[in-house]
Write a protein that holds these residues in place. Sequence first.
Motif, PDB file in Angstrom:
ATOM      1  N   TYR A   3      -7.085  27.790   1.948  1.00  0.00           N
ATOM      2  CA  TYR A   3      -7.153  27.905   3.449  1.00  0.00           C
ATOM      3  C   TYR A   3      -5.845  27.480   4.300  1.00  0.00           C
ATOM      4  O   TYR A   3      -5.790  28.042   4.998  1.00  0.00           O
ATOM      5  CB  TYR A   3      -8.442  26.900   3.807  1.00  0.00           C
ATOM      6  CG  TYR A   3      -8.462  26.973   5.566  1.00  0.00           C
ATOM      7  CD1 TYR A   3      -8.837  27.912   6.222  1.00  0.00           C
ATOM      8  CD2 TYR A   3      -8.129  25.716   5.900  1.00  0.00           C
ATOM      9  CE1 TYR A   3      -8.971  27.912   7.317  1.00  0.00           C
ATOM     10  CE2 TYR A   3      -8.151  25.775   7.349  1.00  0.00           C
ATOM     11  CZ  TYR A   3      -8.555  26.894   8.019  1.00  0.00           C
ATOM     12  OH  TYR A   3      -8.564  26.896   9.620  1.00  0.00           O
ATOM     13  N   GLU A   7      -4.334  29.490   7.330  1.00  0.00           N
ATOM     14  CA  GLU A   7      -4.097  28.778   8.589  1.00  0.00           C
ATOM     15  C   GLU A   7      -2.791  28.799   9.301  1.00  0.00           C
ATOM     16  O   GLU A   7      -2.526  29.209  10.390  1.00  0.00           O
ATOM     17  CB  GLU A   7      -4.809  27.400   8.580  1.00  0.00           C
ATOM     18  CG  GLU A   7      -4.741  26.675   9.967  1.00  0.00           C
ATOM     19  CD  GLU A   7      -5.136  25.372   9.828  1.00  0.00           C
ATOM     20  OE1 GLU A   7      -4.615  24.606   8.816  1.00  0.00           O
ATOM     21  OE2 GLU A   7      -5.883  24.832  10.607  1.00  0.00           O
ATOM     22  N   ILE A  18      -7.745  28.083  15.158  1.00  0.00           N
ATOM     23  CA  ILE A  18      -8.108  28.592  13.839  1.00  0.00           C
ATOM     24  C   ILE A  18      -9.018  27.518  13.195  1.00  0.00           C
ATOM     25  O   ILE A  18      -8.697  26.337  13.475  1.00  0.00           O
ATOM     26  CB  ILE A  18      -6.825  28.763  13.016  1.00  0.00           C
ATOM     27  CG1 ILE A  18      -5.742  29.685  13.693  1.00  0.00           C
ATOM     28  CG2 ILE A  18      -7.248  29.278  11.479  1.00  0.00           C
ATOM     29  CD1 ILE A  18      -4.313  29.333  13.120  1.00  0.00           C
ATOM     30  N   ILE A  71     -12.331  32.441   7.478  1.00  0.00           N
ATOM     31  CA  ILE A  71     -11.623  31.819   8.574  1.00  0.00           C
ATOM     32  C   ILE A  71     -11.888  32.396   9.913  1.00  0.00           C
ATOM     33  O   ILE A  71     -12.167  33.509   9.949  1.00  0.00           O
ATOM     34  CB  ILE A  71     -10.081  32.189   7.953  1.00  0.00           C
ATOM     35  CG1 ILE A  71      -9.211  31.203   8.983  1.00  0.00           C
ATOM     36  CG2 ILE A  71      -9.806  33.395   7.876  1.00  0.00           C
ATOM     37  CD1 ILE A  71      -7.831  31.072   8.613  1.00  0.00           C
TER      38      ILE A  71
END
Length: 178
Positions: A3, A7, A18, A71
Amino acid sequence: MDYAELEKAAGKIGFTHIAPLDPSTIVLKEEVRKMCEANTCGRYNKCWSCPPGCGSLEEFAEQIKGYQHGILVQTVGEIEDSMDFEAMMDAEALHKRHFLQMYEFLRGKYPKTLAIGTGSCTQCKECTYPDAPCRFPDRRVSSMEAYGMLVLEVCKDNHLGYYYGPNTIAYTGCFLVE
Ligand code: SF4
């Protein structure tokens, strides 16, 4: 899925906000789809990405089943007031451009990435709907609303803001990744 890497990439592309998306929080609602039929955006029955051409909620539920990571990406733009349509359109165009960039990046890393965006699909200048099949069915992007998602709720359930004050406009999209 890394992640932190996603990001970082999303921030570099230019999204203003985000957040990680937990796909198990997503609820697809028939009443949201019904809002498309009111056709306030003028895209109902105009594009393969939008109802009714995009497929049923059941088909979308089948599509998102099995994804465990995601996301949320957002573009928050400044507007003078609620009639500042020029600034709204600029922010939307910027968001969509960034969204497609992010999609390309994610597809390179995670080929099964599912993109769920904002408004109608903008992969082609003009959609083939309804006269010919979609040119790029594996790249077609439907909106969160077309999927029956209440964007406010998805944001809230994933600890992302939705309203940033009277002189702002927020556009939100997401990617499911595996
Ligand atoms: S990929 Fe092209 S033809 Fe397919 S839905 Fe998007 S705009 Fe329409």
